[in-house]
Design a protein around this motif. Structure first.
Motif, PDB file in Angstrom:
ATOM      1  N   SER A 249       4.446 -10.444   8.072  1.00  0.00           N
ATOM      2  CA  SER A 249       3.622  -9.253   8.218  1.00  0.00           C
ATOM      3  C   SER A 249       2.969  -8.923   6.885  1.00  0.00           C
ATOM      4  CB  SER A 249       4.464  -8.058   8.684  1.00  0.00           C
ATOM      5  OG  SER A 249       5.411  -7.694   7.695  1.00  0.00           O
ATOM      6  N   LEU A 250       1.838  -8.225   6.950  1.00  0.00           N
ATOM      7  CA  LEU A 250       1.118  -7.758   5.770  1.00  0.00           C
ATOM      8  C   LEU A 250       1.113  -6.238   5.776  1.00  0.00           C
ATOM      9  CD1 LEU A 250      -1.988 -10.139   5.709  1.00  0.00           C
ATOM     10  CD2 LEU A 250       0.100 -10.312   4.321  1.00  0.00           C
ATOM     11  N   ASP A 251       1.357  -5.631   4.595  1.00  0.00           N
ATOM     12  CA  ASP A 251       1.390  -4.183   4.445  1.00  0.00           C
ATOM     13  C   ASP A 251       0.341  -3.750   3.432  1.00  0.00           C
ATOM     14  OD1 ASP A 251       3.872  -4.962   5.665  1.00  0.00           O
ATOM     15  OD2 ASP A 251       4.582  -2.928   5.280  1.00  0.00           O
ATOM     16  N   LEU A 252      -0.496  -2.799   3.798  1.00  0.00           N
ATOM     17  CA  LEU A 252      -1.469  -2.195   2.892  1.00  0.00           C
ATOM     18  C   LEU A 252      -1.152  -0.710   2.784  1.00  0.00           C
ATOM     19  CD1 LEU A 252      -4.070  -2.387   1.183  1.00  0.00           C
ATOM     20  CD2 LEU A 252      -5.353  -1.889   3.285  1.00  0.00           C
ATOM     21  N   GLU A 253      -1.002  -0.199   1.549  1.00  0.00           N
ATOM     22  CA  GLU A 253      -0.580   1.184   1.358  1.00  0.00           C
ATOM     23  C   GLU A 253      -1.337   1.824   0.204  1.00  0.00           C
ATOM     24  OE1 GLU A 253       3.609   3.660   1.367  1.00  0.00           O
ATOM     25  OE2 GLU A 253       3.549   1.716   0.359  1.00  0.00           O
ATOM     26  N   TYR A 254      -1.757   3.068   0.417  1.00  0.00           N
ATOM     27  CA  TYR A 254      -2.351   3.885  -0.644  1.00  0.00           C
ATOM     28  C   TYR A 254      -1.425   5.056  -0.923  1.00  0.00           C
ATOM     29  CZ  TYR A 254      -5.084   7.586  -2.788  1.00  0.00           C
ATOM     30  OH  TYR A 254      -5.498   8.599  -3.607  1.00  0.00           O
ATOM     31  N   MET A 255      -1.105   5.277  -2.203  1.00  0.00           N
ATOM     32  CA  MET A 255      -0.185   6.347  -2.603  1.00  0.00           C
ATOM     33  C   MET A 255      -0.841   7.223  -3.660  1.00  0.00           C
ATOM     34  SD  MET A 255       3.219   3.973  -2.901  1.00  0.00           S
ATOM     35  CE  MET A 255       2.210   2.607  -3.506  1.00  0.00           C
ATOM     36  N   PHE A 256      -0.744   8.524  -3.481  1.00  0.00           N
ATOM     37  CA  PHE A 256      -1.221   9.485  -4.477  1.00  0.00           C
ATOM     38  C   PHE A 256      -0.061  10.364  -4.897  1.00  0.00           C
ATOM     39  CE2 PHE A 256      -2.631  13.819  -5.417  1.00  0.00           C
ATOM     40  CZ  PHE A 256      -3.396  13.575  -6.555  1.00  0.00           C
ATOM     41  N   SER A 257       0.105  10.529  -6.198  1.00  0.00           N
ATOM     42  CA  SER A 257       1.191  11.338  -6.746  1.00  0.00           C
ATOM     43  C   SER A 257       0.620  12.313  -7.752  1.00  0.00           C
ATOM     44  CB  SER A 257       2.247  10.444  -7.403  1.00  0.00           C
ATOM     45  OG  SER A 257       3.302  11.222  -7.927  1.00  0.00           O
ATOM     46  N   ASN A 258       0.905  13.590  -7.574  1.00  0.00           N
ATOM     47  CA  ASN A 258       0.492  14.640  -8.499  1.00  0.00           C
ATOM     48  C   ASN A 258       1.738  15.165  -9.183  1.00  0.00           C
ATOM     49  OD1 ASN A 258      -0.111  17.769  -9.003  1.00  0.00           O
ATOM     50  ND2 ASN A 258      -2.037  16.633  -9.075  1.00  0.00           N
ATOM     51  N   GLN A 259       1.875  14.919 -10.501  1.00  0.00           N
ATOM     52  CA  GLN A 259       3.119  15.204 -11.186  1.00  0.00           C
ATOM     53  C   GLN A 259       2.874  15.860 -12.543  1.00  0.00           C
ATOM     54  OE1 GLN A 259       5.881  11.978 -11.297  1.00  0.00           O
ATOM     55  NE2 GLN A 259       5.190  11.098  -9.383  1.00  0.00           N
ATOM     56  N   ARG A 260       3.952  16.449 -13.035  1.00  0.00           N
ATOM     57  CA  ARG A 260       3.936  17.000 -14.388  1.00  0.00           C
ATOM     58  C   ARG A 260       5.253  16.639 -15.047  1.00  0.00           C
ATOM     59  NH1 ARG A 260       6.231  21.336 -16.531  1.00  0.00           N
ATOM     60  NH2 ARG A 260       6.713  22.201 -14.491  1.00  0.00           N
ATOM     61  N   THR A 261       5.181  16.060 -16.240  1.00  0.00           N
ATOM     62  CA  THR A 261       6.377  15.692 -16.963  1.00  0.00           C
ATOM     63  C   THR A 261       6.412  16.436 -18.288  1.00  0.00           C
ATOM     64  OG1 THR A 261       7.668  13.835 -17.815  1.00  0.00           O
ATOM     65  CG2 THR A 261       5.279  13.678 -17.994  1.00  0.00           C
ATOM     66  N   ILE A 262       7.375  16.116 -19.154  1.00  0.00           N
ATOM     67  CA  ILE A 262       7.551  16.851 -20.399  1.00  0.00           C
ATOM     68  C   ILE A 262       6.320  16.720 -21.280  1.00  0.00           C
ATOM     69  CG2 ILE A 262       8.906  16.947 -22.530  1.00  0.00           C
ATOM     70  CD1 ILE A 262      11.318  16.195 -20.917  1.00  0.00           C
ATOM     71  N   ASP A 263       5.908  17.847 -21.874  1.00  0.00           N
ATOM     72  CA  ASP A 263       4.804  17.875 -22.841  1.00  0.00           C
ATOM     73  C   ASP A 263       3.515  17.309 -22.269  1.00  0.00           C
ATOM     74  OD1 ASP A 263       6.483  18.984 -24.725  1.00  0.00           O
ATOM     75  OD2 ASP A 263       7.097  17.038 -25.510  1.00  0.00           O
ATOM     76  N   SER A 264       3.260  17.517 -20.989  1.00  0.00           N
ATOM     77  CA  SER A 264       2.003  17.055 -20.411  1.00  0.00           C
ATOM     78  C   SER A 264       1.566  18.025 -19.326  1.00  0.00           C
ATOM     79  CB  SER A 264       2.152  15.642 -19.839  1.00  0.00           C
ATOM     80  OG  SER A 264       2.944  15.676 -18.674  1.00  0.00           O
ATOM     81  N   SER A 265       0.286  18.053 -19.066  1.00  0.00           N
ATOM     82  CA  SER A 265      -0.234  18.863 -17.980  1.00  0.00           C
ATOM     83  C   SER A 265      -0.120  18.084 -16.671  1.00  0.00           C
ATOM     84  CB  SER A 265      -1.691  19.234 -18.270  1.00  0.00           C
ATOM     85  OG  SER A 265      -2.469  18.064 -18.425  1.00  0.00           O
ATOM     86  N   THR A 266      -0.435  18.766 -15.590  1.00  0.00           N
ATOM     87  CA  THR A 266      -0.393  18.110 -14.287  1.00  0.00           C
ATOM     88  C   THR A 266      -1.461  17.025 -14.195  1.00  0.00           C
ATOM     89  OG1 THR A 266       0.419  20.146 -13.267  1.00  0.00           O
ATOM     90  CG2 THR A 266      -0.548  18.494 -11.807  1.00  0.00           C
ATOM     91  N   TYR A 267      -1.089  15.891 -13.666  1.00  0.00           N
ATOM     92  CA  TYR A 267      -2.033  14.793 -13.533  1.00  0.00           C
ATOM     93  C   TYR A 267      -1.712  13.997 -12.276  1.00  0.00           C
ATOM     94  CZ  TYR A 267       1.837  12.160 -15.629  1.00  0.00           C
ATOM     95  OH  TYR A 267       3.059  11.617 -15.894  1.00  0.00           O
ATOM     96  N   GLY A 268      -2.704  13.234 -11.807  1.00  0.00           N
ATOM     97  CA  GLY A 268      -2.534  12.469 -10.594  1.00  0.00           C
ATOM     98  C   GLY A 268      -2.506  10.975 -10.859  1.00  0.00           C
ATOM     99  N   ILE A 269      -1.795  10.252 -10.008  1.00  0.00           N
ATOM    100  CA  ILE A 269      -1.705   8.800 -10.098  1.00  0.00           C
ATOM    101  C   ILE A 269      -2.070   8.222  -8.738  1.00  0.00           C
ATOM    102  CG2 ILE A 269      -0.179   6.821 -10.448  1.00  0.00           C
ATOM    103  CD1 ILE A 269       1.449   8.498 -12.333  1.00  0.00           C
ATOM    104  N   ASN A 270      -3.001   7.282  -8.715  1.00  0.00           N
ATOM    105  CA  ASN A 270      -3.414   6.606  -7.490  1.00  0.00           C
ATOM    106  C   ASN A 270      -2.934   5.160  -7.525  1.00  0.00           C
ATOM    107  OD1 ASN A 270      -5.493   8.629  -6.151  1.00  0.00           O
ATOM    108  ND2 ASN A 270      -5.880   8.641  -8.355  1.00  0.00           N
ATOM    109  N   THR A 271      -2.286   4.741  -6.459  1.00  0.00           N
ATOM    110  CA  THR A 271      -1.746   3.380  -6.381  1.00  0.00           C
ATOM    111  C   THR A 271      -2.108   2.759  -5.038  1.00  0.00           C
ATOM    112  OG1 THR A 271       0.148   4.036  -7.759  1.00  0.00           O
ATOM    113  CG2 THR A 271       0.321   1.955  -6.563  1.00  0.00           C
ATOM    114  N   ILE A 272      -2.609   1.538  -5.084  1.00  0.00           N
ATOM    115  CA  ILE A 272      -2.885   0.760  -3.879  1.00  0.00           C
ATOM    116  C   ILE A 272      -2.075  -0.529  -3.950  1.00  0.00           C
ATOM    117  CG2 ILE A 272      -4.632  -0.457  -2.541  1.00  0.00           C
ATOM    118  CD1 ILE A 272      -6.694   1.476  -3.554  1.00  0.00           C
ATOM    119  N   SER A 273      -1.331  -0.818  -2.908  1.00  0.00           N
ATOM    120  CA  SER A 273      -0.491  -2.018  -2.905  1.00  0.00           C
ATOM    121  C   SER A 273      -0.726  -2.816  -1.624  1.00  0.00           C
ATOM    122  CB  SER A 273       0.989  -1.658  -3.033  1.00  0.00           C
ATOM    123  OG  SER A 273       1.430  -0.973  -1.893  1.00  0.00           O
TER     124      SER A 273
END
Length: 280
Positions: A249-273
Protein backbone atom coordinates in the motif's frame (compact mmCIF):
# COMPACT_ATOMS: atom_id res chain seq x y z
CA UNK A 1 12.77 17.71 16.91
CA UNK A 2 13.12 21.31 18.13
CA UNK A 3 9.32 21.32 18.47
CA UNK A 4 9.25 18.65 21.19
CA UNK A 5 8.10 19.87 24.58
CA UNK A 6 10.83 21.89 26.27
CA UNK A 7 13.41 21.40 23.52
CA UNK A 8 15.59 24.33 22.50
CA UNK A 9 14.89 25.88 19.10
CA UNK A 10 17.95 24.37 17.42
CA UNK A 11 18.66 24.82 13.73
CA UNK A 12 18.55 21.09 13.00
CA UNK A 13 16.81 17.92 14.18
CA UNK A 14 18.56 15.52 16.57
CA UNK A 15 18.60 11.94 15.20
CA UNK A 16 17.74 9.25 17.73
CA UNK A 17 16.58 5.66 17.82
CA UNK A 18 13.84 4.07 19.89
CA UNK A 19 13.89 0.32 20.60
CA UNK A 20 10.77 -1.18 22.17
CA UNK A 21 10.05 -4.63 23.61
CA UNK A 22 6.47 -5.40 24.65
CA UNK A 23 5.16 -8.59 26.24
CA UNK A 24 1.44 -8.94 26.88
CA UNK A 25 -1.27 -11.57 26.94
CA UNK A 26 -4.90 -12.03 27.91
CA UNK A 27 -5.46 -14.64 30.62
CA UNK A 28 -9.10 -15.75 30.78
CA UNK A 29 -10.75 -17.63 33.62
CA UNK A 30 -13.80 -19.87 33.47
CA UNK A 31 -15.91 -16.99 34.79
CA UNK A 32 -16.36 -13.35 33.84
CA UNK A 33 -12.91 -12.22 34.97
CA UNK A 34 -9.83 -11.92 32.76
CA UNK A 35 -6.34 -10.47 33.29
CA UNK A 36 -4.04 -8.65 30.87
CA UNK A 37 -0.46 -8.50 32.19
CA UNK A 38 1.95 -6.10 30.45
CA UNK A 39 5.74 -5.68 30.47
CA UNK A 40 7.34 -3.04 28.27
CA UNK A 41 10.91 -1.72 27.93
CA UNK A 42 11.80 1.28 25.76
CA UNK A 43 15.39 2.39 25.08
CA UNK A 44 16.12 5.91 23.74
CA UNK A 45 19.53 6.44 22.12
CA UNK A 46 20.39 9.98 20.96
CA UNK A 47 23.10 11.03 18.50
CA UNK A 48 25.99 13.35 19.36
CA UNK A 49 26.41 15.80 16.49
CA UNK A 50 29.54 17.49 17.83
CA UNK A 51 30.46 21.13 17.30
CA UNK A 52 30.66 24.03 19.73
CA UNK A 53 27.00 23.95 20.73
CA UNK A 54 26.74 21.75 23.87
CA UNK A 55 23.08 21.06 23.15
CA UNK A 56 24.06 19.14 20.01
CA UNK A 57 25.66 16.50 22.24
CA UNK A 58 22.57 14.61 23.26
CA UNK A 59 23.86 11.36 24.75
CA UNK A 60 22.94 12.51 28.27
CA UNK A 61 19.31 11.95 27.24
CA UNK A 62 19.88 8.22 26.68
CA UNK A 63 17.51 6.35 28.95
CA UNK A 64 15.51 3.18 29.49
CA UNK A 65 11.84 3.32 30.44
CA UNK A 66 10.32 0.16 31.93
CA UNK A 67 6.57 -0.29 32.45
CA UNK A 68 4.91 -3.23 34.12
CA UNK A 69 1.34 -3.72 35.15
CA UNK A 70 -1.88 -5.64 34.87
CA UNK A 71 -5.42 -4.78 33.77
CA UNK A 72 -8.30 -6.75 35.27
CA UNK A 73 -11.57 -7.00 33.33
CA UNK A 74 -14.97 -8.07 34.64
CA UNK A 75 -17.54 -8.72 31.90
CA UNK A 76 -21.12 -7.81 32.85
CA UNK A 77 -22.49 -8.82 29.45
CA UNK A 78 -21.20 -9.25 25.93
CA UNK A 79 -19.39 -6.03 24.98
CA UNK A 80 -19.74 -4.47 28.45
CA UNK A 81 -17.00 -4.71 31.07
CA UNK A 82 -15.49 -2.99 34.10
CA UNK A 83 -11.73 -2.32 34.16
CA UNK A 84 -9.07 -1.93 36.86
CA UNK A 85 -5.53 -0.99 35.82
CA UNK A 86 -2.37 -1.04 37.95
CA UNK A 87 0.94 0.09 36.44
CA UNK A 88 4.45 0.91 37.61
CA UNK A 89 7.07 2.90 35.68
CA UNK A 90 10.84 3.18 36.13
CA UNK A 91 13.04 5.62 34.17
CA UNK A 92 16.82 5.14 34.28
CA UNK A 93 19.24 7.52 32.53
CA UNK A 94 22.34 5.85 31.10
CA UNK A 95 24.79 8.78 31.04
CA UNK A 96 26.35 10.90 33.77
CA UNK A 97 24.51 14.11 34.54
CA UNK A 98 25.91 17.31 33.06
CA UNK A 99 26.75 20.70 34.55
CA UNK A 100 25.82 19.73 38.09
CA UNK A 101 22.20 18.93 37.31
CA UNK A 102 20.36 16.53 39.66
CA UNK A 103 19.88 12.87 38.78
CA UNK A 104 16.66 12.54 36.79
CA UNK A 105 15.98 8.83 37.47
CA UNK A 106 12.42 8.30 38.66
CA UNK A 107 9.80 5.75 39.61
CA UNK A 108 6.07 6.07 39.16
CA UNK A 109 2.82 4.32 39.94
CA UNK A 110 -0.70 4.68 38.57
CA UNK A 111 -4.08 3.15 39.38
CA UNK A 112 -7.26 3.65 37.38
CA UNK A 113 -10.70 2.14 37.10
CA UNK A 114 -13.20 2.45 34.31
CA UNK A 115 -15.78 1.02 31.98
CA UNK A 116 -15.67 -0.26 28.39
CA UNK A 117 -18.88 -0.58 26.38
CA UNK A 118 -19.94 -1.38 22.84
CA UNK A 119 -17.40 -3.86 21.52
CA UNK A 120 -19.82 -4.99 18.80
CA UNK A 121 -22.12 -1.99 18.21
CA UNK A 122 -21.96 1.28 16.21
CA UNK A 123 -21.02 3.24 19.35
CA UNK A 124 -18.20 2.27 21.65
CA UNK A 125 -16.84 4.24 24.57
CA UNK A 126 -14.15 3.64 27.12
CA UNK A 127 -13.48 5.83 30.14
CA UNK A 128 -10.76 5.45 32.78
CA UNK A 129 -10.13 7.60 35.84
CA UNK A 130 -7.56 7.34 38.60
CA UNK A 131 -4.39 8.81 40.04
CA UNK A 132 -0.68 8.70 39.27
CA UNK A 133 2.52 9.78 40.98
CA UNK A 134 6.17 10.13 39.99
CA UNK A 135 9.06 10.24 42.48
CA UNK A 136 12.60 11.28 41.57
CA UNK A 137 15.87 9.85 42.89
CA UNK A 138 17.15 13.35 43.66
CA UNK A 139 15.65 15.08 46.70
CA UNK A 140 15.99 18.41 44.90
CA UNK A 141 13.29 17.44 42.39
CA UNK A 142 9.73 17.57 43.62
CA UNK A 143 7.41 14.65 42.95
CA UNK A 144 4.54 14.98 40.47
CA UNK A 145 1.05 13.88 41.45
CA UNK A 146 -1.84 14.20 39.02
CA UNK A 147 -5.24 12.69 38.23
CA UNK A 148 -5.22 10.18 35.39
CA UNK A 149 -7.99 10.46 32.77
CA UNK A 150 -8.45 8.49 29.56
CA UNK A 151 -11.65 8.69 27.55
CA UNK A 152 -12.40 7.38 24.04
CA UNK A 153 -15.62 7.51 22.03
CA UNK A 154 -15.87 5.63 18.72
CA UNK A 155 -18.84 6.14 16.40
CA UNK A 156 -19.34 4.02 13.28
CA UNK A 157 -22.30 5.66 11.48
CA UNK A 158 -21.82 3.40 8.45
CA UNK A 159 -19.58 0.48 7.58
CA UNK A 160 -17.43 2.92 5.61
CA UNK A 161 -16.92 5.71 8.16
CA UNK A 162 -15.39 5.73 11.66
CA UNK A 163 -15.25 8.77 13.95
CA UNK A 164 -13.04 8.68 17.06
CA UNK A 165 -12.78 11.22 19.90
CA UNK A 166 -10.00 11.06 22.52
CA UNK A 167 -9.35 12.95 25.76
CA UNK A 168 -6.29 12.25 27.92
CA UNK A 169 -4.66 13.78 30.98
CA UNK A 170 -1.49 12.48 32.62
CA UNK A 171 2.27 12.73 33.22
CA UNK A 172 4.93 12.36 30.55
CA UNK A 173 8.72 12.57 30.14
CA UNK A 174 10.20 15.79 28.77
CA UNK A 175 12.67 16.28 25.90
CA UNK A 176 14.67 18.92 27.79
CA UNK A 177 17.11 18.52 30.68
CA UNK A 178 15.54 21.37 32.68
CA UNK A 179 12.12 19.73 32.70
CA UNK A 180 12.22 16.25 34.17
CA UNK A 181 8.51 15.68 33.74
CA UNK A 182 5.35 17.52 32.77
CA UNK A 183 1.59 17.18 32.90
CA UNK A 184 -0.50 17.31 29.76
CA UNK A 185 -4.11 17.43 28.60
CA UNK A 186 -4.89 16.31 25.05
CA UNK A 187 -8.16 16.35 23.12
CA UNK A 188 -8.54 15.14 19.57
CA UNK A 189 -10.90 13.88 16.89
CA UNK A 190 -10.12 11.65 13.91
CA UNK A 191 -12.18 10.45 10.95
CA UNK A 192 -11.54 7.43 8.71
CA UNK A 193 -13.58 6.88 5.56
CA UNK A 194 -13.39 4.13 2.93
CA UNK A 195 -13.86 6.05 -0.32
CA UNK A 196 -13.46 3.04 -2.57
CA UNK A 197 -12.57 -0.60 -2.13
CA UNK A 198 -8.85 0.17 -2.16
CA UNK A 199 -8.77 3.88 -1.18
CA UNK A 200 -9.04 5.01 2.46
CA UNK A 201 -9.17 8.66 3.53
CA UNK A 202 -8.31 9.89 7.02
CA UNK A 203 -7.96 13.14 8.93
CA UNK A 204 -7.45 14.30 12.51
CA UNK A 205 -7.30 17.41 14.68
CA UNK A 206 -5.58 17.45 18.09
CA UNK A 207 -4.95 20.09 20.75
CA UNK A 208 -2.50 19.67 23.64
CA UNK A 209 -1.84 21.83 26.67
CA UNK A 210 1.27 20.90 28.65
CA UNK A 211 2.47 22.45 31.92
CA UNK A 212 5.82 22.15 33.70
CA UNK A 213 7.31 23.61 36.86
CA UNK A 214 10.40 25.70 37.40
CA UNK A 215 13.80 24.20 38.16
CA UNK A 216 15.10 23.96 41.77
CA UNK A 217 16.39 27.19 43.32
CA UNK A 218 20.04 26.04 43.37
CA UNK A 219 20.04 26.05 39.55
CA UNK A 220 19.27 29.77 39.35
CA UNK A 221 21.74 31.80 37.27
CA UNK A 222 22.91 28.64 35.47
CA UNK A 223 22.23 27.42 31.94
CA UNK A 224 19.79 24.91 33.41
CA UNK A 225 17.49 27.48 35.00
CA UNK A 226 13.95 27.34 33.69
CA UNK A 227 10.89 29.24 34.86
CA UNK A 228 7.72 27.17 35.00
CA UNK A 229 5.54 27.60 31.96
CA UNK A 230 3.09 25.95 29.60
CA UNK A 231 3.07 24.95 25.95
CA UNK A 232 0.15 24.78 23.53
CA UNK A 233 0.26 22.55 20.46
CA UNK A 234 -2.26 22.26 17.66
CA UNK A 235 -1.86 19.41 15.16
CA UNK A 236 -3.85 18.78 11.98
CA UNK A 237 -3.36 16.12 9.33
CA UNK A 238 -5.13 14.66 6.31
CA UNK A 239 -4.07 11.63 4.32
CA UNK A 240 -5.00 8.84 1.95
CA UNK A 241 -4.03 5.18 1.69
CA UNK A 242 -4.02 3.33 -1.65
CA UNK A 243 -4.11 -0.46 -1.32
CA UNK A 244 -2.31 -1.80 -4.39
CA UNK A 245 -2.93 -5.41 -3.36
CA UNK A 246 -3.13 -7.52 -0.21
CA UNK A 247 0.54 -6.92 0.61
CA UNK A 248 1.48 -3.45 -0.68
CA UNK A 249 0.00 0.00 0.00
CA UNK A 250 1.00 3.64 -0.51
CA UNK A 251 0.29 6.37 2.07
CA UNK A 252 0.23 10.11 1.34
CA UNK A 253 -0.13 12.44 4.34
CA UNK A 254 -0.05 16.19 4.98
CA UNK A 255 0.59 17.36 8.56
CA UNK A 256 0.42 20.87 10.00
CA UNK A 257 1.66 21.65 13.50
CA UNK A 258 1.34 25.00 15.27
CA UNK A 259 3.63 25.04 18.30
CA UNK A 260 5.50 27.20 20.74
CA UNK A 261 8.65 26.10 22.53
CA UNK A 262 11.09 27.76 24.95
CA UNK A 263 12.30 31.24 23.97
CA UNK A 264 10.34 31.28 20.72
CA UNK A 265 7.08 32.63 19.41
CA UNK A 266 4.33 30.50 17.96
CA UNK A 267 5.22 29.03 14.60
CA UNK A 268 3.88 26.47 12.16
CA UNK A 269 5.47 23.40 10.59
CA UNK A 270 4.20 21.81 7.37
CA UNK A 271 5.14 18.22 6.56
CA UNK A 272 4.25 16.07 3.56
CA UNK A 273 5.16 12.38 3.61
CA UNK A 274 4.82 9.56 1.10
CA UNK A 275 5.41 6.03 2.41
CA UNK A 276 5.14 2.50 1.11
CA UNK A 277 3.97 -0.38 3.31
CA UNK A 278 4.71 -4.06 2.78
CA UNK A 279 2.93 -6.82 4.67
CA UNK A 280 3.24 -10.58 4.54
Amino acid sequence: MPTDLGALALDRPIPYSVNTLILSDTLSTHGRVSFIPLAQAVNYNFTDLGGDNPYLNQSYRNRVVVDEGVTTRYEFAKGSMALLMLRGTEIKYLENQQQGEPIRDSTGFSIAGGYDFGLTGPIRFRVMGGYQVRYFSSNSLRSIQEPLVQATLVWVPTRLTTVKINVNHGIDDSAFENIVGFTYTTAGISVRHVLARNIILNGSLEYQLAQYGETPSFLQNTVLQQVGSRQKNLNFNVGAQWLLDRHVSLDLEYMFSNQRTIDSSTYGINTISLSARFAL
